[in-house]
Every structure is written in C-alpha cells, then in structure tokens.
Scaffold this active site. Structure first.
Site, mmCIF file in Angstrom:
data_model
loop_
_atom_site.group_PDB
_atom_site.id
_atom_site.type_symbol
_atom_site.label_atom_id
_atom_site.label_comp_id
_atom_site.label_asym_id
_atom_site.label_seq_id
_atom_site.Cartn_x
_atom_site.Cartn_y
_atom_site.Cartn_z
ATOM 1 N N SER A 1 0.852 -1.187 0.000
ATOM 2 C CA SER A 1 0.000 0.000 0.000
ATOM 3 C C SER A 1 0.887 1.236 0.000
ATOM 4 O O SER A 1 1.982 1.225 0.573
ATOM 5 C CB SER A 1 -0.884 0.010 1.246
ATOM 6 O OG SER A 1 -1.555 1.248 1.349
ATOM 7 N N ASP B 1 -8.062 -5.256 0.299
ATOM 8 C CA ASP B 1 -9.012 -4.511 -0.506
ATOM 9 C C ASP B 1 -10.338 -4.570 0.242
ATOM 10 O O ASP B 1 -10.733 -5.644 0.710
ATOM 11 C CB ASP B 1 -9.154 -5.130 -1.894
ATOM 12 C CG ASP B 1 -9.808 -4.137 -2.844
ATOM 13 O OD1 ASP B 1 -9.316 -3.003 -2.956
ATOM 14 O OD2 ASP B 1 -10.832 -4.478 -3.468
HETATM 15 P P1 IMP Z 1 -9.389 0.325 -0.657
HETATM 16 O O1 IMP Z 1 -8.341 1.196 -0.059
HETATM 17 O O2 IMP Z 1 -9.296 0.127 -2.129
HETATM 18 O O3 IMP Z 1 -9.532 -0.967 0.084
HETATM 19 O O4 IMP Z 1 -10.754 1.149 -0.514
HETATM 20 C C1 IMP Z 1 -11.600 0.917 0.525
HETATM 21 C C2 IMP Z 1 -12.736 1.927 0.522
HETATM 22 O O5 IMP Z 1 -13.857 1.289 1.114
HETATM 23 C C3 IMP Z 1 -12.431 3.121 1.397
HETATM 24 O O6 IMP Z 1 -12.020 4.236 0.667
HETATM 25 C C4 IMP Z 1 -13.779 3.403 2.045
HETATM 26 O O7 IMP Z 1 -14.538 4.147 1.157
HETATM 27 C C5 IMP Z 1 -14.440 2.043 2.123
HETATM 28 N N1 IMP Z 1 -14.141 1.417 3.430
HETATM 29 C C6 IMP Z 1 -13.396 0.307 3.635
HETATM 30 N N2 IMP Z 1 -13.317 0.014 4.948
HETATM 31 C C7 IMP Z 1 -14.033 0.963 5.583
HETATM 32 C C8 IMP Z 1 -14.311 1.214 6.958
HETATM 33 O O8 IMP Z 1 -13.876 0.510 7.902
HETATM 34 N N3 IMP Z 1 -15.081 2.274 7.212
HETATM 35 C C9 IMP Z 1 -15.576 3.083 6.251
HETATM 36 N N4 IMP Z 1 -15.338 2.928 4.966
HETATM 37 C C10 IMP Z 1 -14.569 1.861 4.617
#
Ligand code: IMP
Length: 201
Positions: free
Chosen positions: A14, A75
């Site tokens: 990340s 993800d």
């Molecule tokens: P990633 O970084 O591609 O996994 O994107 C995950 C997205 O999902 C984040 O930008 C949030 O919009 C949403 N998300 C994932 N986990 C959470 C959480 O624990 N609380 C609120 N939103 C979340």
C-alpha cells in the site's frame, strides 16, 4: 496446505501511510520487519478486479514479485444489499478523485431512495491476500453486517463509517471509539483469520 510466514521482511502493498501504520500495528507482536510498497518505490498496480479477492491478490502478487519478498495487500469496501452489493469494490471510487465522502454518502442515499429504502442492510468486507515471490497466495476475507442510517452520525473513523450501524449496536462506526470499531470490524475479522492461519503458534 496453508503456507506460514515465520520471520523476516514483509512488504505491505500500500502507498497509503495510514493503512501501512495500521497494518504494522496489527503485526507488531510477530517477528516481522514491515516495509511498505511506498518505501520500496514499487509501482501501484491498477485495481482492475471485480472482486475484493481479485484486487487484493493482484496487489499482493505484484508487490511480492517486484520486491522478491512476501507481501500483504488488502481490498475493502461497503456492500449494500438493496443495491446488489454496490458500491463494493468501487467504494473508494464513488467518492471521486478528491475522496469526497459527502458526495459518496449522498449518491448512496439517492440510490437507496430509488430502490425503495425498505431494505437498509449492508456489510463491510475486507479481503487480505498474502503472496510470495514464487506466486503462492493465501487469501482471507472478513465481514461485518449492519444497517445503514441517515443522516450520517459521528466524526470518528472514515469513509462510510457515519452511516453504518453494526448489528447488535446502536452507535454508528463514526460514533464509536476507534478501539471498539477495531474489535468488531471486517478488517479485524480478516486479520484474526490471517494470524491464526499464517502466524499462529
Ligand atoms: P481500498 O483502499 O481500495 O480498500 O478502498 C476501501 C474503501 O472502502 C475506502 O475508501 C472506504 O470508502 C471504504 N471502506 C473500507 N473500509 C471501511 C471502513 O472501515 N469504514 C468506512 N469505509 C470503509
């Protein structure tokens, strides 16, 4: 058979320093030296998968193969039952390039009104992939179920937290103390599975 990770360096795939810090914290009890994909200047692959699993695996594998070290990627997103699982893997993208979550929450509210608003059930998912440079991958998926509420409540957390009430509770994730959320979250569930399978005693 599940492959275990004994000790040594682990790349967290990340470029988000907040996410890397949180994962390093969760892995602190283990004999691992956590380095981030950002520290190693690794390219960030595009999230082209249409499942949490596909995206977590492609990020972990790209980082493992580029670094020659085991790599961990996650993800995550929010799935709304009345919207057939949307925004799902597109959760971050719904907030647009400026990550405007007021916009994403409003888009969700309108979608729910169009869908009739009767079913407000939803769940967060966290997919975690651990990949090795030889292509071996272990995958774990955590989930927390709840209900959506409007208007949004609470200043804690991030993203969709202010509209999500986990089952059996009254506060939204946005109103809870971080530690309370972290005990019951989809991320905690996925990490428990990973630790039991790959780092457990
Ligand atoms: P990633 O970084 O591609 O996994 O994107 C995950 C997205 O999902 C984040 O930008 C949030 O919009 C949403 N998300 C994932 N986990 C959470 C959480 O624990 N609380 C609120 N939103 C979340």
């Amino acid at each position: 058979m599940t492959r275990r990770l004994e000790e040594g360096k682990l790349v967290v795939a990340s470029h988000n320093p907040g996410k890397v810090r949180e994962i390093a914290h969760l892995l602190a009890p283990f004999r691992l030296e956590v380095v981030s994909a950002g520290d190693l200047d690794l390219a960030e692959p595009e999230e082209t998968g249409d499942t949490f699993r596909a995206n977590a695996e492609l990020k972990a594998l790209a980082a493992a193969q580029a670094s020659g070290l085991p790599a961990l990627a996650d993800d995550s997103g929010l799935c709304v039952n009345a919207l057939n699982g949307a925004p799902g893997v597109h959760s971050a993208r719904w907030a647009g390039p400026t990550r405007d979550f007021d916009f994403a929450l409003e888009k969700l509210r309108r979608g729910m009104i169009e869908a009739g608003l009767s079913d407000t059930s939803a769940y967060f998912v966290c997919g975690l992939a651990l990949a090795w440079p030889d292509g071996h991958i272990e995958y774990f998926e955590g989930r927390v179920d709840g209900e959506l509420t409007w208007p949004p409540r609470g200043e804690n957390g991030f993203g969709y937290d202010p509209i999500f009430i986990p089952d059996g509770h009254e506060l939204t994730f946005g109103e809870m103390e971080a530690q309370a959320k972290h005990r019951m979250s989809h991320r905690a569930d996925a990490f428990r599975q990973l630790v039991d399978a790959c780092f457990g005693k």
